[in-house]
Design a protein around this motif. Structure first.
Motif, mmCIF file in Angstrom:
data_model
loop_
_atom_site.group_PDB
_atom_site.id
_atom_site.type_symbol
_atom_site.label_atom_id
_atom_site.label_comp_id
_atom_site.label_asym_id
_atom_site.label_seq_id
_atom_site.Cartn_x
_atom_site.Cartn_y
_atom_site.Cartn_z
ATOM 1 N N MET A 28 59.127 47.100 35.323
ATOM 2 C CA MET A 28 58.105 46.656 34.856
ATOM 3 C C MET A 28 57.601 46.136 36.347
ATOM 4 O O MET A 28 58.157 45.113 36.923
ATOM 5 C CB MET A 28 58.153 45.442 34.012
ATOM 6 C CG MET A 28 56.941 44.678 33.707
ATOM 7 S SD MET A 28 56.851 43.710 32.345
ATOM 8 C CE MET A 28 57.963 42.475 32.578
ATOM 9 N N THR A 29 56.519 46.432 36.729
ATOM 10 C CA THR A 29 55.772 46.260 38.019
ATOM 11 C C THR A 29 55.009 44.838 37.921
ATOM 12 O O THR A 29 55.056 43.832 38.616
ATOM 13 C CB THR A 29 54.762 47.276 38.437
ATOM 14 O OG1 THR A 29 55.549 48.290 38.447
ATOM 15 C CG2 THR A 29 54.138 46.804 39.551
ATOM 16 N N ASN A 30 54.276 44.691 36.549
ATOM 17 C CA ASN A 30 53.265 43.386 36.471
ATOM 18 C C ASN A 30 53.744 42.904 34.938
ATOM 19 O O ASN A 30 53.924 43.669 34.224
ATOM 20 C CB ASN A 30 52.000 43.755 36.570
ATOM 21 C CG ASN A 30 51.367 44.608 37.819
ATOM 22 O OD1 ASN A 30 51.693 43.959 38.945
ATOM 23 N ND2 ASN A 30 50.885 45.658 37.640
ATOM 24 N N ALA A 31 53.670 41.666 34.967
ATOM 25 C CA ALA A 31 53.733 40.876 33.703
ATOM 26 C C ALA A 31 52.412 41.341 32.743
ATOM 27 O O ALA A 31 52.824 41.367 31.507
ATOM 28 C CB ALA A 31 53.841 39.409 33.918
ATOM 29 N N ILE A 32 51.419 41.597 33.344
ATOM 30 C CA ILE A 32 50.308 41.914 32.385
ATOM 31 C C ILE A 32 49.881 43.232 32.791
ATOM 32 O O ILE A 32 49.917 43.616 34.101
ATOM 33 C CB ILE A 32 49.191 40.830 32.628
ATOM 34 C CG1 ILE A 32 49.552 39.689 32.245
ATOM 35 C CG2 ILE A 32 47.870 41.556 31.941
ATOM 36 C CD1 ILE A 32 48.490 38.298 32.411
ATOM 37 N N SER A 33 49.768 44.046 31.839
ATOM 38 C CA SER A 33 49.091 45.280 32.023
ATOM 39 C C SER A 33 47.666 45.594 31.827
ATOM 40 O O SER A 33 46.938 46.579 32.193
ATOM 41 C CB SER A 33 49.902 46.642 31.171
ATOM 42 O OG SER A 33 49.836 46.147 30.019
ATOM 43 N N TRP A 34 47.144 44.820 30.850
ATOM 44 C CA TRP A 34 45.682 45.094 30.203
ATOM 45 C C TRP A 34 45.257 43.707 29.827
ATOM 46 O O TRP A 34 46.013 42.961 29.361
ATOM 47 C CB TRP A 34 45.430 46.108 29.480
ATOM 48 C CG TRP A 34 44.291 46.529 29.182
ATOM 49 C CD1 TRP A 34 43.283 46.152 28.405
ATOM 50 C CD2 TRP A 34 43.538 47.431 30.156
ATOM 51 N NE1 TRP A 34 41.996 46.603 28.472
ATOM 52 C CE2 TRP A 34 42.175 47.514 29.749
ATOM 53 C CE3 TRP A 34 43.695 48.005 31.347
ATOM 54 C CZ2 TRP A 34 41.068 48.326 30.161
ATOM 55 C CZ3 TRP A 34 42.732 48.939 31.851
ATOM 56 C CH2 TRP A 34 41.404 49.023 31.405
ATOM 57 N N PHE A 35 44.026 43.360 29.974
ATOM 58 C CA PHE A 35 43.417 42.344 29.246
ATOM 59 C C PHE A 35 42.037 42.461 28.599
ATOM 60 O O PHE A 35 41.567 43.630 29.204
ATOM 61 C CB PHE A 35 43.395 40.979 30.313
ATOM 62 C CG PHE A 35 42.399 41.117 31.366
ATOM 63 C CD1 PHE A 35 41.046 40.952 31.285
ATOM 64 C CD2 PHE A 35 42.982 41.688 32.701
ATOM 65 C CE1 PHE A 35 40.256 41.167 32.366
ATOM 66 C CE2 PHE A 35 41.943 42.022 33.638
ATOM 67 C CZ PHE A 35 40.619 41.569 33.627
ATOM 68 N N GLU A 36 41.699 41.874 27.743
ATOM 69 C CA GLU A 36 40.223 42.083 27.316
ATOM 70 C C GLU A 36 39.404 40.666 26.894
ATOM 71 O O GLU A 36 40.262 39.656 26.577
ATOM 72 C CB GLU A 36 40.441 42.836 25.911
ATOM 73 C CG GLU A 36 40.803 44.227 26.178
ATOM 74 C CD GLU A 36 40.935 45.069 24.682
ATOM 75 O OE1 GLU A 36 40.758 46.081 24.719
ATOM 76 O OE2 GLU A 36 40.930 44.218 23.505
ATOM 77 N N ILE A 37 38.440 40.459 27.483
ATOM 78 C CA ILE A 37 37.527 39.355 27.406
ATOM 79 C C ILE A 37 36.535 39.636 26.182
ATOM 80 O O ILE A 37 35.929 40.520 26.317
ATOM 81 C CB ILE A 37 37.068 38.904 28.702
ATOM 82 C CG1 ILE A 37 37.891 38.947 29.847
ATOM 83 C CG2 ILE A 37 36.124 37.913 28.641
ATOM 84 C CD1 ILE A 37 37.172 38.626 31.246
ATOM 85 N N PRO A 38 36.910 38.632 25.106
ATOM 86 C CA PRO A 38 35.785 38.913 23.992
ATOM 87 C C PRO A 38 34.465 38.305 24.289
ATOM 88 O O PRO A 38 34.431 37.360 25.000
ATOM 89 C CB PRO A 38 36.447 38.088 23.111
ATOM 90 C CG PRO A 38 37.269 36.993 23.607
ATOM 91 C CD PRO A 38 37.725 37.850 25.104
ATOM 92 N N VAL A 39 33.499 38.926 23.977
ATOM 93 C CA VAL A 39 31.969 38.540 24.248
ATOM 94 C C VAL A 39 31.080 38.868 23.040
ATOM 95 O O VAL A 39 31.619 39.692 22.174
ATOM 96 C CB VAL A 39 31.495 39.439 25.584
ATOM 97 C CG1 VAL A 39 32.305 39.276 26.697
ATOM 98 C CG2 VAL A 39 31.128 40.685 25.067
ATOM 99 N N LYS A 40 30.238 37.936 23.165
ATOM 100 C CA LYS A 40 29.249 38.211 21.843
ATOM 101 C C LYS A 40 27.970 38.963 22.201
ATOM 102 O O LYS A 40 27.316 39.624 21.475
ATOM 103 C CB LYS A 40 28.843 36.751 21.565
ATOM 104 C CG LYS A 40 29.813 36.026 20.727
ATOM 105 C CD LYS A 40 30.033 36.646 19.323
ATOM 106 C CE LYS A 40 31.124 36.014 18.550
ATOM 107 N NZ LYS A 40 31.610 36.793 17.503
ATOM 108 N N ASN A 41 27.642 39.097 23.410
ATOM 109 C CA ASN A 41 26.635 39.886 24.098
ATOM 110 C C ASN A 41 26.925 40.617 25.282
ATOM 111 O O ASN A 41 27.145 40.185 26.506
ATOM 112 C CB ASN A 41 25.205 38.721 24.479
ATOM 113 C CG ASN A 41 24.101 39.499 25.016
ATOM 114 O OD1 ASN A 41 24.439 40.519 25.778
ATOM 115 N ND2 ASN A 41 23.209 39.220 24.537
#
Length: 125
Positions: free
Chosen positions: A1-14
């Motif tokens: 495993m290279t990174n602890a995080i592989s993807w993220f998503e920021i929730p938005v309303k607009n």
């Protein structure tokens, strides 16, 4: 495993407002990848997929709820996070922690985006 995080998503309303905010702050284009069959608007930040780079996106959908609670996502602030941080207010956000020295780990800052999410920036200078 290279990174602890592989993807993220920021929730938005607009989605369009959030896209404009993040393109302004990061000085980078967000590429649309909407999923109309699921009634989801989606956009991806630029990332280095060929070299297992961490990537992420903005997501607008029925169950997506922006929040200041929960995990903190640190976006890359470039060489000096002062530059993207200086764009936060003009883009419609609010700085809640100015550039802060964290010793041998560089610098950090936090802001509230146009959607109500608490997001952070990190840089080594």
């Amino acid at each position: 495993m290279t990174n602890a995080i592989s993807w993220f998503e920021i929730p938005v309303k607009n989605y369009e407002r959030a896209k404009q905010f993040y393109e302004s702050v990061t000085s980078s284009k967000i590429k649309d990848h909407h999923m109309p069959e699921q009634n989801i608007k989606y956009g991806m930040f630029h990332y280095d997929n060929d070299n297992n780079g961490v990537g992420g996106g903005l997501i607008e959908g029925k169950d997506q709820v922006p929040t200041t609670d929960g995990p903190t996502i640190y976006l890359n602030g470039g060489e000096d996070l002062s530059k993207p941080l200086s764009k936060v207010i003009d883009a419609g956000g609010k700085i809640i922690m100015p550039k802060t020295d964290i010793g041998e780990n560089g610098f950090m800052a936090q802001f509230i985006d146009t959607e109500g999410n608490r997001i952070a920036l990190h840089s080594w200078m």
